[in-house]
Design a protein around this motif. Structure first.
Motif, mmCIF file in Angstrom:
data_model
loop_
_atom_site.group_PDB
_atom_site.id
_atom_site.type_symbol
_atom_site.label_atom_id
_atom_site.label_comp_id
_atom_site.label_asym_id
_atom_site.label_seq_id
_atom_site.Cartn_x
_atom_site.Cartn_y
_atom_site.Cartn_z
ATOM 1 N N THR A 132 -2.238 0.449 -23.361
ATOM 2 C CA THR A 132 -1.552 -1.110 -23.639
ATOM 3 C C THR A 132 -2.604 -1.627 -22.625
ATOM 4 O O THR A 132 -2.972 -1.116 -21.545
ATOM 5 N N ALA A 133 -2.185 -2.905 -22.877
ATOM 6 C CA ALA A 133 -2.306 -4.103 -22.255
ATOM 7 C C ALA A 133 -2.157 -3.853 -20.521
ATOM 8 O O ALA A 133 -2.610 -4.305 -19.936
ATOM 9 N N LEU A 134 -1.437 -2.627 -20.513
ATOM 10 C CA LEU A 134 -0.912 -3.284 -18.971
ATOM 11 C C LEU A 134 -1.194 -1.523 -18.198
ATOM 12 O O LEU A 134 -1.312 -1.109 -16.714
ATOM 13 N N GLY A 135 -2.127 -0.622 -18.936
ATOM 14 C CA GLY A 135 -2.851 0.301 -18.402
ATOM 15 C C GLY A 135 -2.359 1.785 -18.816
ATOM 16 O O GLY A 135 -2.406 2.474 -17.860
ATOM 17 N N SER A 136 -1.295 2.002 -19.643
ATOM 18 C CA SER A 136 -0.970 2.628 -19.493
ATOM 19 C C SER A 136 -1.233 3.855 -21.025
ATOM 20 O O SER A 136 -1.860 3.241 -21.980
ATOM 21 N N LEU A 137 -1.010 5.606 -20.968
ATOM 22 C CA LEU A 137 -1.561 5.625 -21.656
ATOM 23 C C LEU A 137 -0.747 6.170 -22.514
ATOM 24 O O LEU A 137 0.102 6.917 -22.657
ATOM 25 N N ILE A 138 -0.616 5.960 -24.017
ATOM 26 C CA ILE A 138 0.214 6.256 -25.250
ATOM 27 C C ILE A 138 -0.621 7.001 -26.594
ATOM 28 O O ILE A 138 -1.616 7.240 -26.595
ATOM 29 N N ASP A 139 0.622 7.299 -27.676
ATOM 30 C CA ASP A 139 -0.019 8.167 -28.854
ATOM 31 C C ASP A 139 -0.505 9.213 -28.198
ATOM 32 O O ASP A 139 -1.611 9.561 -28.543
ATOM 33 N N THR A 140 0.472 9.696 -28.052
ATOM 34 C CA THR A 140 0.121 10.874 -27.346
ATOM 35 C C THR A 140 -0.012 12.524 -28.342
ATOM 36 O O THR A 140 -0.340 13.569 -27.472
ATOM 37 N N ASP A 141 0.278 12.084 -28.834
ATOM 38 C CA ASP A 141 0.024 13.412 -30.102
ATOM 39 C C ASP A 141 -0.811 14.386 -29.886
ATOM 40 O O ASP A 141 -0.892 15.091 -30.466
ATOM 41 N N SER A 142 -2.452 14.026 -29.729
ATOM 42 C CA SER A 142 -3.783 13.883 -30.103
ATOM 43 C C SER A 142 -3.769 14.679 -28.171
ATOM 44 O O SER A 142 -4.585 15.448 -27.430
ATOM 45 N N PHE A 143 -2.846 14.602 -26.461
ATOM 46 C CA PHE A 143 -2.636 15.052 -25.896
ATOM 47 C C PHE A 143 -3.007 16.550 -25.910
ATOM 48 O O PHE A 143 -1.755 17.062 -26.623
ATOM 49 N N HIS A 144 -3.897 17.383 -25.245
ATOM 50 C CA HIS A 144 -3.529 18.538 -24.686
ATOM 51 C C HIS A 144 -4.135 19.722 -23.551
ATOM 52 O O HIS A 144 -4.056 18.491 -22.519
ATOM 53 N N GLY A 145 -3.113 20.463 -23.669
ATOM 54 C CA GLY A 145 -4.016 21.792 -22.389
ATOM 55 C C GLY A 145 -3.029 22.367 -21.535
ATOM 56 O O GLY A 145 -1.945 22.533 -22.883
ATOM 57 N N GLU A 146 -3.637 23.743 -21.061
ATOM 58 C CA GLU A 146 -2.321 25.297 -21.078
ATOM 59 C C GLU A 146 -1.144 24.712 -20.717
ATOM 60 O O GLU A 146 -0.036 25.028 -20.659
ATOM 61 N N PRO A 147 -0.786 23.717 -19.801
ATOM 62 C CA PRO A 147 0.576 23.001 -18.846
ATOM 63 C C PRO A 147 1.790 22.701 -20.063
ATOM 64 O O PRO A 147 2.459 22.638 -19.883
ATOM 65 N N LEU A 148 1.485 22.101 -21.133
ATOM 66 C CA LEU A 148 2.055 21.703 -22.028
ATOM 67 C C LEU A 148 2.403 23.622 -22.219
ATOM 68 O O LEU A 148 3.906 22.953 -23.213
ATOM 69 N N ASP A 149 2.220 24.210 -22.185
ATOM 70 C CA ASP A 149 3.041 26.006 -22.571
ATOM 71 C C ASP A 149 3.304 26.053 -23.965
ATOM 72 O O ASP A 149 3.873 26.366 -24.416
ATOM 73 N N ILE A 150 2.566 25.295 -24.833
ATOM 74 C CA ILE A 150 2.257 25.740 -26.596
ATOM 75 C C ILE A 150 0.385 26.406 -27.099
ATOM 76 O O ILE A 150 0.578 26.148 -28.257
ATOM 77 N N GLY A 151 0.363 27.316 -26.195
ATOM 78 C CA GLY A 151 -0.690 27.831 -26.651
ATOM 79 C C GLY A 151 -2.446 26.762 -26.905
ATOM 80 O O GLY A 151 -3.119 27.291 -27.400
ATOM 81 N N ASP A 152 -1.916 25.694 -26.008
ATOM 82 C CA ASP A 152 -3.537 25.204 -26.076
ATOM 83 C C ASP A 152 -4.317 26.030 -24.633
ATOM 84 O O ASP A 152 -3.873 26.628 -23.730
ATOM 85 N N GLU A 153 -5.057 25.911 -24.962
ATOM 86 C CA GLU A 153 -6.460 26.431 -23.848
ATOM 87 C C GLU A 153 -6.625 25.353 -22.760
ATOM 88 O O GLU A 153 -6.297 23.859 -22.377
ATOM 89 N N PRO A 154 -6.668 25.694 -21.600
ATOM 90 C CA PRO A 154 -7.171 25.163 -20.196
ATOM 91 C C PRO A 154 -8.033 23.918 -20.938
ATOM 92 O O PRO A 154 -9.845 24.257 -21.466
ATOM 93 N N ILE A 155 -8.143 22.904 -20.493
ATOM 94 C CA ILE A 155 -9.126 21.386 -20.779
ATOM 95 C C ILE A 155 -10.581 22.104 -20.015
ATOM 96 O O ILE A 155 -10.463 23.156 -19.251
ATOM 97 N N THR A 156 -11.880 21.821 -20.326
ATOM 98 C CA THR A 156 -12.707 21.360 -19.846
ATOM 99 C C THR A 156 -13.418 20.567 -19.260
ATOM 100 O O THR A 156 -12.896 18.998 -19.149
#
Length: 298
Positions: A179-203
């Motif tokens: 966003t113009a204020l610096g927030s990160l949005i449209d989060t459907d592509s965010f990934h990582g193990e802490p989500l606890d939905i089967g994602d691999e750890p980020i590299t």
């Protein structure tokens, strides 16, 4: 397939998890307010940008999506098995419309639009101006640069550092997803193990790719502003804000270290480079240098 203006219910589960984790960590992002399942679906009659549409039932809409993808397949791949596979994938899907809240609907790239910038600056001056901070004039190039530097870029860097420290990566933090204020949005592509939905750890490659996406977003915004802004200098501001916040936010569970980042960036530096290199290769070289320079005192 593409369902315009809709999201799959399974994807929205990811969005809700990401939003909860990020907001708990003080990250500027979107908040899922509610969901609605449409009673009918609108299929564009002309193109995706016009209002003319045809009302369709859920099954008819799914059939139209399958048909559109089927027509794009090469003739040799149009088999009965492939058709059954495509139909089966959509049978399990439920499409929803989501209502989401965020700090502003305006994206980083929108700062290049005078009318949108005027609206944003007016709201910021009225509601978000900090003590001792001078108001922003949307017609003054110096103020536009000050806003980019003090708000958009600084907060994007800080927010991304918090995201990586959580063990998540964005994948597409481009000029439309910041966003113009610096927030990160449209989060459907965010990934990582802490989500606890089967994602691999980020590299570290995931982290560096996020860097590259933001670098591209900053460059695109600088270009859209008529080349009046120095994309490299703005990128340095972003990286500095990122590094400062990452030092504060990382913990024993953070899968990536600062040394991992600089080592990977150094691996992206070519042995030799000259003026015959292509523009993407030159950009890769310049960006890798920026990252390694950021950590030169590591």
């Amino acid at each position: 397939y593409t369902a315009f203006g809709l999201q799959e219910l399974a994807v929205l589960g990811r969005v809700a998890r990401v939003s909860a984790l990020l907001r708990a960590a003080g990250v500027g992002t979107e908040y899922l307010l509610g969901l609605s399942e449409p009673t009918y679906f609108a299929k564009p009659l002309l193109d995706e940008q016009t209002d003319a549409h045809q009302k369709m039932t859920l099954q008819a809409y799914k059939d139209s999506l399958v048909l559109a993808d089927w027509n794009r397949l090469p003739e040799e791949k149009r088999t009965a098995e492939k058709l059954a596979e495509m139909q089966g994938q959509l049978t399990r899907e439920t499409f929803m419309v989501s209502a989401r809240a965020m700090d502003t609907s305006m994206r980083m790239i929108d700062l290049a639009q005078p009318e949108l910038r005027e609206e944003l600056f007016a709201k910021y001056n009225r509601h978000f101006i900090k003590p001792g901070q001078l108001p922003f004039d949307s017609t003054n190039p110096a103020d536009v640069r000050r806003f980019l530097t003090e708000q958009t870029i600084q907060f994007a860097g800080s927010n991304l550092a918090k995201i990586h420290a959580l063990g998540l990566a964005c994948k597409y933090p481009n000029e439309q997803n910041i966003t113009a204020l610096g927030s990160l949005i449209d989060t459907d592509s965010f990934h990582g193990e802490p989500l606890d939905i089967g994602d691999e750890p980020i590299t570290v490659r995931d982290v560096y790719q996020d860097f590259r996406e933001v670098y591209s977003a900053i460059s695109q915004t600088a270009l859209a502003l008529g080349g009046t802004e120095d994309g490299l200098e703005l990128t340095q501001t972003f990286l500095s804000a990122y590094r400062m916040q990452f030092k504060q936010s990382k913990n024993d569970q953070t899968p990536i270290t600062e040394q991992d980042i600089v080592t990977y960036a150094m691996s992206q530096l070519p042995v030799n480079i000259n003026r015959t290199e292509t523009i993407p290769q030159m950009e890769s070289y310049i960006f890798a240098n920026l990252v390694t320079a950021m950590y030169e005192d590591h």
